[in-house]
Write a protein that holds these residues in place. Sequence first.
Motif, PDB file in Angstrom:
ATOM      1  N   UNK A  70      -6.513   2.721   6.259  1.00  0.00           N
ATOM      2  CA  UNK A  70      -6.019   4.027   5.824  1.00  0.00           C
ATOM      3  C   UNK A  70      -4.556   3.920   5.407  1.00  0.00           C
ATOM      4  N   UNK A  71      -4.135   4.777   4.495  1.00  0.00           N
ATOM      5  CA  UNK A  71      -2.783   4.689   3.936  1.00  0.00           C
ATOM      6  C   UNK A  71      -1.706   4.754   5.008  1.00  0.00           C
ATOM      7  N   UNK A  72      -1.899   5.593   6.018  1.00  0.00           N
ATOM      8  CA  UNK A  72      -0.852   5.762   7.033  1.00  0.00           C
ATOM      9  C   UNK A  72      -0.701   4.530   7.933  1.00  0.00           C
ATOM     10  N   UNK A  73      -1.707   3.647   7.944  1.00  0.00           N
ATOM     11  CA  UNK A  73      -1.635   2.439   8.776  1.00  0.00           C
ATOM     12  C   UNK A  73      -1.096   1.232   8.025  1.00  0.00           C
ATOM     13  N   UNK A  74      -0.880   1.372   6.727  1.00  0.00           N
ATOM     14  CA  UNK A  74      -0.490   0.226   5.897  1.00  0.00           C
ATOM     15  C   UNK A  74       0.838  -0.392   6.326  1.00  0.00           C
ATOM     16  N   UNK A  75       1.848   0.437   6.496  1.00  0.00           N
ATOM     17  CA  UNK A  75       3.179  -0.105   6.791  1.00  0.00           C
ATOM     18  C   UNK A  75       3.201  -0.832   8.125  1.00  0.00           C
ATOM     19  N   UNK A  76       2.482  -0.309   9.109  1.00  0.00           N
ATOM     20  CA  UNK A  76       2.433  -0.960  10.425  1.00  0.00           C
ATOM     21  C   UNK A  76       1.794  -2.343  10.324  1.00  0.00           C
ATOM     22  N   UNK A  77       0.686  -2.428   9.600  1.00  0.00           N
ATOM     23  CA  UNK A  77       0.022  -3.724   9.420  1.00  0.00           C
ATOM     24  C   UNK A  77       0.944  -4.694   8.691  1.00  0.00           C
ATOM     25  N   UNK A  78       1.553  -4.227   7.606  1.00  0.00           N
ATOM     26  CA  UNK A  78       2.427  -5.094   6.808  1.00  0.00           C
ATOM     27  C   UNK A  78       3.621  -5.587   7.618  1.00  0.00           C
ATOM     28  N   UNK A  79       4.159  -4.747   8.473  1.00  0.00           N
ATOM     29  CA  UNK A  79       5.323  -5.131   9.277  1.00  0.00           C
ATOM     30  C   UNK A  79       4.971  -6.131  10.376  1.00  0.00           C
ATOM     31  N   UNK A  80       3.770  -6.007  10.935  1.00  0.00           N
ATOM     32  CA  UNK A  80       3.414  -6.801  12.106  1.00  0.00           C
ATOM     33  C   UNK A  80       2.722  -8.122  11.771  1.00  0.00           C
ATOM     34  N   UNK A  81       2.114  -8.228  10.615  1.00  0.00           N
ATOM     35  CA  UNK A  81       1.310  -9.408  10.324  1.00  0.00           C
ATOM     36  C   UNK A  81       2.163 -10.669  10.217  1.00  0.00           C
ATOM     37  N   UNK A  82       1.652 -11.745  10.758  1.00  0.00           N
ATOM     38  CA  UNK A  82       2.287 -13.064  10.669  1.00  0.00           C
ATOM     39  C   UNK A  82       1.393 -13.935   9.795  1.00  0.00           C
ATOM     40  N   UNK A  83       1.964 -14.442   8.713  1.00  0.00           N
ATOM     41  CA  UNK A  83       1.167 -15.114   7.684  1.00  0.00           C
ATOM     42  C   UNK A  83       1.570 -16.575   7.519  1.00  0.00           C
ATOM     43  N   UNK A  84       0.652 -17.395   7.000  1.00  0.00           N
ATOM     44  CA  UNK A  84       1.009 -18.771   6.642  1.00  0.00           C
ATOM     45  C   UNK A  84       1.972 -18.777   5.442  1.00  0.00           C
ATOM     46  N   UNK A  85       2.582 -19.901   5.213  1.00  0.00           N
ATOM     47  CA  UNK A  85       3.482 -20.037   4.060  1.00  0.00           C
ATOM     48  C   UNK A  85       2.701 -19.889   2.750  1.00  0.00           C
ATOM     49  N   UNK A  86       3.393 -19.317   1.770  1.00  0.00           N
ATOM     50  CA  UNK A  86       2.869 -19.201   0.398  1.00  0.00           C
ATOM     51  C   UNK A  86       1.613 -18.332   0.295  1.00  0.00           C
ATOM     52  N   UNK A  87       1.379 -17.461   1.265  1.00  0.00           N
ATOM     53  CA  UNK A  87       0.188 -16.615   1.213  1.00  0.00           C
ATOM     54  C   UNK A  87       0.451 -15.368   0.362  1.00  0.00           C
ATOM     55  N   UNK A  88      -0.647 -14.792  -0.103  1.00  0.00           N
ATOM     56  CA  UNK A  88      -0.604 -13.574  -0.908  1.00  0.00           C
ATOM     57  C   UNK A  88      -1.121 -12.424  -0.052  1.00  0.00           C
ATOM     58  N   UNK A  89      -0.348 -11.357   0.034  1.00  0.00           N
ATOM     59  CA  UNK A  89      -0.737 -10.171   0.793  1.00  0.00           C
ATOM     60  C   UNK A  89      -0.908  -9.006  -0.174  1.00  0.00           C
ATOM     61  N   UNK A  90      -2.089  -8.378  -0.167  1.00  0.00           N
ATOM     62  CA  UNK A  90      -2.364  -7.258  -1.058  1.00  0.00           C
ATOM     63  C   UNK A  90      -2.942  -6.111  -0.255  1.00  0.00           C
ATOM     64  N   UNK A  91      -2.878  -4.907  -0.828  1.00  0.00           N
ATOM     65  CA  UNK A  91      -3.599  -3.781  -0.230  1.00  0.00           C
ATOM     66  C   UNK A  91      -4.494  -3.139  -1.272  1.00  0.00           C
ATOM     67  N   UNK A  92      -5.428  -2.324  -0.795  1.00  0.00           N
ATOM     68  CA  UNK A  92      -6.454  -1.740  -1.665  1.00  0.00           C
ATOM     69  C   UNK A  92      -6.263  -0.238  -1.865  1.00  0.00           C
ATOM     70  N   UNK A  93      -5.082   0.280  -1.559  1.00  0.00           N
ATOM     71  CA  UNK A  93      -4.859   1.725  -1.649  1.00  0.00           C
ATOM     72  C   UNK A  93      -4.646   2.169  -3.092  1.00  0.00           C
ATOM     73  N   UNK A  94      -5.135   3.363  -3.404  1.00  0.00           N
ATOM     74  CA  UNK A  94      -4.923   3.909  -4.733  1.00  0.00           C
ATOM     75  C   UNK A  94      -3.618   4.656  -4.881  1.00  0.00           C
ATOM     76  N   UNK A  95      -3.028   5.112  -3.772  1.00  0.00           N
ATOM     77  CA  UNK A  95      -1.874   6.005  -3.877  1.00  0.00           C
ATOM     78  C   UNK A  95      -0.590   5.453  -3.276  1.00  0.00           C
ATOM     79  N   UNK A  96      -0.653   4.304  -2.623  1.00  0.00           N
ATOM     80  CA  UNK A  96       0.548   3.721  -1.993  1.00  0.00           C
ATOM     81  C   UNK A  96       1.100   2.616  -2.882  1.00  0.00           C
ATOM     82  N   UNK A  97       2.411   2.595  -3.033  1.00  0.00           N
ATOM     83  CA  UNK A  97       3.052   1.652  -3.938  1.00  0.00           C
ATOM     84  C   UNK A  97       3.083   0.227  -3.419  1.00  0.00           C
ATOM     85  N   UNK A  98       3.477  -0.671  -4.307  1.00  0.00           N
ATOM     86  CA  UNK A  98       3.601  -2.091  -3.963  1.00  0.00           C
ATOM     87  C   UNK A  98       4.721  -2.332  -2.964  1.00  0.00           C
ATOM     88  N   UNK A  99       5.739  -1.477  -3.006  1.00  0.00           N
ATOM     89  CA  UNK A  99       6.931  -1.706  -2.183  1.00  0.00           C
ATOM     90  C   UNK A  99       6.658  -1.647  -0.695  1.00  0.00           C
TER      91      UNK A  99
END
Length: 258
Positions: A70-99
Amino acid sequence: MKYKIAILGTGNVAWHLGPALEDAGHTITEVFGRDIQKAINLTKRLYVAEAKDDLDFSDSEASIFIISVSDHALSEIADEIILPEDSILVHTSGSVGLDILGYSSAAYTGIFYPLQTFSKDRRLDFADVPFLLESDDQNTLQNLKKLAKSLSPHQYVIKSKDRKALHVAAVFASNFSNYMLRLSEEIMARQGLDFEMLKPLIIETISKSLEIGAKKAQTGPAIRSDFNILDDHYQFLNYNEQVAQIYMLISQDIIDSY
């Protein structure tokens, strides 16, 4: 090109997107869900995916991480996720910006938005689904195009501000029209009438609107400025003041538009 992909989310979009990606030859490595049982349920639709309820993906083999929550959970997930190097992170929302992904640990970010309505109990052919893509990095954008092309021939590069306008238009075209059908069902049921009688009218209305354009296809008492009928309908709907107000508001807008 085939990708290893992690899905973050267990809702309607993830439910359909995960299996579709595997059917296209990609590998889903993990499914993340705050509710681990929901993540497990989704992995049962996949081949080798692991269910996770934590956001540490530092050891993941995936190169693309798709947030589908859900859109309201996006920022929390993006802030908390720990990713491997050189990975691509995308979201599937229609109304939330890339930023919103800008403060994540991802090397590259993007948008991978399937423009469709999703329900878990409704089968969907992704070949008919347009994918709206965005990234500030050209190599990432090319990867997203390849990923989308493996699912559908319809891909569009759309900036966030235009995608928001498109999403608003989609709400009117899909969500609001479905709500109107629900109101129609309720009116028929309240009167003890069979909704099946309206289905040919609904099918013809949608077909005609798509064929000749919605403005030309408009009919009904409002476009005729038939105020006697409009008032009669309003009085009939007085059992639900909110629905009666919706009827009059839309009718007035039709009158004003022609």
